[in-house]
Design a protein around this motif. Structure first.
Motif, PDB file in Angstrom:
ATOM      1  N   GLU A   4     -31.933 -35.961 -13.649  1.00 29.20           N
ATOM      2  CA  GLU A   4     -31.912 -35.989 -12.687  1.00 29.20           C
ATOM      3  C   GLU A   4     -31.495 -37.877 -12.347  1.00 29.20           C
ATOM      4  O   GLU A   4     -32.116 -37.698 -13.897  1.00 29.20           O
ATOM      5  N   VAL A   5     -31.145 -38.609 -11.480  1.00 33.12           N
ATOM      6  CA  VAL A   5     -31.506 -40.039 -11.817  1.00 33.12           C
ATOM      7  C   VAL A   5     -32.359 -40.362 -11.361  1.00 33.12           C
ATOM      8  O   VAL A   5     -31.843 -40.616  -9.295  1.00 33.12           O
ATOM      9  N   ALA A   6     -32.999 -41.553 -11.687  1.00 33.58           N
ATOM     10  CA  ALA A   6     -33.778 -42.001 -10.481  1.00 33.58           C
ATOM     11  C   ALA A   6     -34.216 -43.536 -10.697  1.00 33.58           C
ATOM     12  O   ALA A   6     -34.035 -44.417 -11.680  1.00 33.58           O
ATOM     13  N   GLN A   7     -33.413 -43.874  -9.925  1.00 32.82           N
ATOM     14  CA  GLN A   7     -32.722 -45.502  -9.590  1.00 32.82           C
ATOM     15  C   GLN A   7     -33.371 -46.200  -9.289  1.00 32.82           C
ATOM     16  O   GLN A   7     -33.416 -47.546  -8.995  1.00 32.82           O
ATOM     17  N   THR A   8     -33.796 -45.597  -8.016  1.00 31.85           N
ATOM     18  CA  THR A   8     -34.471 -47.101  -6.950  1.00 31.85           C
ATOM     19  C   THR A   8     -35.971 -46.985  -7.490  1.00 31.85           C
ATOM     20  O   THR A   8     -37.019 -46.293  -7.940  1.00 31.85           O
ATOM     21  N   ASP A   9     -36.329 -47.961  -6.539  1.00 31.20           N
ATOM     22  CA  ASP A   9     -38.395 -47.746  -6.859  1.00 31.20           C
ATOM     23  C   ASP A   9     -38.778 -46.691  -6.629  1.00 31.20           C
ATOM     24  O   ASP A   9     -39.848 -45.803  -7.168  1.00 31.20           O
ATOM     25  N   HIS A  59     -33.256 -29.721 -19.619  1.00 32.08           N
ATOM     26  CA  HIS A  59     -33.065 -30.881 -18.866  1.00 32.08           C
ATOM     27  C   HIS A  59     -33.582 -31.761 -18.184  1.00 32.08           C
ATOM     28  O   HIS A  59     -34.390 -31.582 -19.081  1.00 32.08           O
ATOM     29  N   GLY A  60     -33.708 -32.726 -17.850  1.00 29.90           N
ATOM     30  CA  GLY A  60     -34.339 -34.199 -18.079  1.00 29.90           C
ATOM     31  C   GLY A  60     -34.864 -35.082 -16.505  1.00 29.90           C
ATOM     32  O   GLY A  60     -33.703 -34.482 -15.829  1.00 29.90           O
ATOM     33  N   MET A  61     -35.000 -36.264 -16.593  1.00 30.00           N
ATOM     34  CA  MET A  61     -34.870 -37.547 -15.859  1.00 30.00           C
ATOM     35  C   MET A  61     -34.891 -38.454 -16.531  1.00 30.00           C
ATOM     36  O   MET A  61     -35.416 -38.371 -17.748  1.00 30.00           O
ATOM     37  N   VAL A  62     -33.000 -39.590 -16.403  1.00 27.29           N
ATOM     38  CA  VAL A  62     -33.131 -40.564 -16.934  1.00 27.29           C
ATOM     39  C   VAL A  62     -33.686 -40.901 -15.354  1.00 27.29           C
ATOM     40  O   VAL A  62     -33.562 -41.322 -14.407  1.00 27.29           O
ATOM     41  N   PHE A  63     -34.958 -42.537 -16.147  1.00 33.09           N
ATOM     42  CA  PHE A  63     -35.059 -43.752 -15.007  1.00 33.09           C
ATOM     43  C   PHE A  63     -34.116 -45.077 -15.994  1.00 33.09           C
ATOM     44  O   PHE A  63     -33.590 -44.562 -16.746  1.00 33.09           O
ATOM     45  N   VAL A  64     -33.327 -45.585 -14.262  1.00 40.05           N
ATOM     46  CA  VAL A  64     -32.298 -46.283 -14.487  1.00 40.05           C
ATOM     47  C   VAL A  64     -33.532 -47.711 -14.105  1.00 40.05           C
ATOM     48  O   VAL A  64     -33.792 -47.861 -12.806  1.00 40.05           O
ATOM     49  N   GLY A 113     -29.660 -37.790  -7.830  1.00 37.81           N
ATOM     50  CA  GLY A 113     -28.458 -37.476  -7.748  1.00 37.81           C
ATOM     51  C   GLY A 113     -28.525 -36.797  -9.257  1.00 37.81           C
ATOM     52  O   GLY A 113     -29.673 -36.626  -9.957  1.00 37.81           O
ATOM     53  N   ASN A 114     -27.611 -36.536  -9.699  1.00 37.04           N
ATOM     54  CA  ASN A 114     -27.526 -35.436 -11.590  1.00 37.04           C
ATOM     55  C   ASN A 114     -26.693 -36.414 -12.261  1.00 37.04           C
ATOM     56  O   ASN A 114     -25.770 -37.120 -11.513  1.00 37.04           O
ATOM     57  N   THR A 115     -26.455 -36.066 -13.071  1.00 36.75           N
ATOM     58  CA  THR A 115     -25.232 -36.693 -13.981  1.00 36.75           C
ATOM     59  C   THR A 115     -25.288 -36.419 -15.617  1.00 36.75           C
ATOM     60  O   THR A 115     -26.534 -35.190 -16.080  1.00 36.75           O
TER      61      THR A 115
END
Length: 149
Positions: free
Chosen positions: A43-48, A65-70, A29-31
């Motif tokens: 982009e949102v990385a929140q699952t394993d 642009h980037g990727m956020v790891f939750v 997903g994106n935020t």
């Protein structure tokens, strides 16, 4: 006989295509995040599976642009660059949205780049992005998933 070989070849190709589909990269997903006056499309990385995939195999990433790891809960986190083709900088971010530390990472290495304190998030951007924008430890990142807006 030729028809049977052609049928078998077509079936083999179909199986390979189905197998390749199973190996597709995780979807993200994106935020929109903020870092001071700067907007970040993340982009949102929140699952394993998403966190494991990350930015692997990407050949380029647009500016801002980037990727956020939750992560599930604040803990010490380490990142590496296996199969990652882009040089990146990662900001480790605490539960309140403050940057704890920033690390530069070389592509396709297994070196560990770790948070200096427990963190809830990690934000990967193109190499040098944080430095170019004068964003340092202690700076706030707004719009992180799970934080008040």
């Amino acid at each position: 006989m030729k028809k049977t070989i052609a049928t078998l070849a077509a079936a083999a190709l179909a199986l390979c295509a189905a197998g390749a589909g199973a190996q597709q990269p995780a979807r993200f997903g994106n935020t929109q995040l903020t870092a001071g006056m700067h907007l970040i499309q993340a982009e949102v990385a929140q699952t394993d599976a998403q966190r494991q995939q990350g930015l692997m195999f990407r050949e380029k990433m647009q500016n801002n642009h980037g990727m956020v790891f939750v992560f599930d809960q604040p803990t010490s986190q380490c990142m590496w660059m296996k199969n990652t083709l882009l040089p990146l900088s990662v900001a480790f971010i605490d539960l309140e949205g403050k940057i704890v530390n920033i690390e530069d990472m070389k592509p396709q290495t297994l070196d560990s780049h770790c948070s200096t304190k427990p963190v809830k998030y990690a934000l990967e951007m193109n190499l040098g992005w944080f430095k170019q924008k004068n964003i340092k430890p202690g700076s706030a990142i707004g719009g992180l998933p799970g934080l008040p807006k």
